[in-house]
Design a protein around this motif. Structure first.
Motif: not given
Length: 311
Positions: A17-21, A30-35, A106-111, A114-124
Motif C-alpha cells: 500500500g502507498h499514497a501520493a499527492w 489531494l492524497r490518493i492511495g492504492a493497494w 484527479a483520482l481517475m487520472r492517477a489510476a 499508475l496503470d492500475l489493472p482493468r476492469p475498474w469497478h466503482l465501490l462508493a
C-alpha cells in the motif's frame, strides 16, 4: 506524483500500500492511495464517505486482495490529509458540492498514470455514493457501480428539513457557511460516540480499531459538516433524484438498521435503474464493510459475484 504520508501501521492492509499527492484542476492538493495486487482481476475504485480517509479501508483492501482485486481510493478535499478548506481543520467543508467531481477527475487520472489493472469497478460508500452517482452519470470509465448505504438523500425528521434548507441558504447569504451545522461541532463522531450508541457498526473490535486509528493519527480526524456542506449536499441530493440512471450494472447494499441516509430515496433510485439490485443486510448499520465478520463476508461475497459477472 509525489509520495505522500501513508500510515501502514494503522491501516491493516496488505503489503504494498502507498499514497501520493495529486492536484485537482483548481489547485487543491489531494492524497490518493492504492493497494496493488499481482495478476489482479481488476481494480476497485473506492469512493469513501464524509470524514473518512485512506487508511480506514486497509482491511477492506486486504479482503479485496485475497479475492484478486487491487484498490485505489482518495482523501476527498477537506478531509484526511488532503487540503482542509477552512481556518478550522475540524470543519467538514466544501466550497461547492460539484468540486468533488474535480477530485474524481484527479483520482481517475492517477489510476491511469499508475496503470492500475482493468476492469475498474466503482465501490462508493455514503457521501461517496452521491459523488459516485454523479460521476457515473457523467461517464466514469468503470465496468460497474456498487454502492454501500449511498447518500442519495439525508435522513432527518420532516419538521427539520425546511429548517436545514433555510439555515443553509441564509448562511450563504450572510457569509456564515463555514459554521458548523446544527447539533454538530468540532469533535470526531468516532472518538466521541460510545460503541453502545454508535450508528456505524455492530462490531466492537472494528469500532476499537477505528478509534485507535484516529487516536494514533488525530490529523486524520474530522468533526461535523459546515452549513455550506449541508446546503450543498441537500441541493445535490435533489439534483441527483432528477437524474436518469446511468447505463451501468448496479448493486446497492444497505443495512436494515440504517440510520444516517434516506432509505426511501435509495429504493426510489433502484426502482428506476434497469437491472439494478438492492440487497439488504439484516441488522447492519451504516457501514456494512466495517460490520461483524459474517456481515463483511456476505458483503464481499455479493460484490465478488457482481464484479465477476460484469468484468
Amino acid at each position: 506524483m509525489d509520495t505522500a504520508p501513508f500510515f501502514a501501521e494503522i491501516a491493516g492492509g496488505p503489503d504494498g500500500g502507498h499514497a501520493a499527492w495529486v492536484r485537482a484542476d483548481d489547485g487543491v492538493r489531494l492524497r490518493i492511495g492504492a493497494w496493488p495486487v499481482a495478476d489482479a482481476r481488476g481494480t476497485i475504485i473506492l469512493f469513501p464517505g464524509r470524514t473518512e480517509f485512506i487508511e480506514k479501508y486497509g482491511r477492506a483492501a486486504a479482503d479485496l486482495g485475497a479475492r484478486g482485486y487491487g484498490m485505489a481510493t482518495i482523501d476527498w478535499r477537506g478531509q484526511g490529509l488532503s487540503d482542509r478548506l477552512t481556518g478550522d481543520a475540524m470543519t467538514g467543508d466544501v466550497g461547492d458540492f460539484q468540486d468533488y467531481q474535480k477530485d474524481v477527475a484527479a483520482l481517475m487520472r492517477a489510476a491511469g498514470a499508475l496503470d492500475l489493472p482493468r476492469p475498474w469497478h466503482l465501490l462508493a460508500h455514503s457521501m461517496g455514493g452521491a459523488i459516485g452517482l454523479r460521476a457515473a452519470a457523467d461517464g466514469l470509465p468503470v465496468a460497474s457501480a456498487a454502492f454501500s448505504a449511498p447518500m442519495w438523500g439525508i435522513r432527518m425528521r420532516a419538521a427539520l428539513r425546511p429548517l436545514a434548507w433555510s439555515l443553509g441558504w441564509g448562511s450563504q447569504r450572510v457569509g456564515l457557511g463555514h459554521k458548523f451545522a446544527p447539533s454538530t461541532g468540532p469533535k470526531s463522531y468516532m472518538l466521541s460516540e460510545p460503541f453502545e450508541s454508535n450508528d456505524l457498526t455492530r462490531d466492537a473490535e472494528m469500532h476499537t480499531h477505528m478509534v485507535a486509528q484516529l487516536t494514533d493519527h488525530p490529523e486524520l480526524s474530522l468533526g461535523g459538516p459546515s452549513l455550506r456542506w449541508l446546503f450543498g449536499a441537500l441541493q445535490e441530493c435533489r439534483r441527483l433524484h432528477a437524474l436518469p440512471s446511468p447505463d451501468l450494472p448496479c448493486l446497492t447494499i444497505v443495512g436494515t438498521d440504517e440510520r444516517i441516509v434516506d432509505v426511501p430515496r435509495i429504493k426510489a433510485r433502484i426502482a428506476r435503474w434497469p437491472g439494478a439490485r438492492l440487497e439488504w443486510l439484516n441488522g447492519a448499520r451504516h457501514e456494512p464493510m466495517m460490520d461483524r465478520p459474517e456481515t463483511r463476508q456476505a458483503v464481499w461475497d455479493m460484490l465478488e459475484r457482481f464484479w465477476t459477472a460484469h468484468s
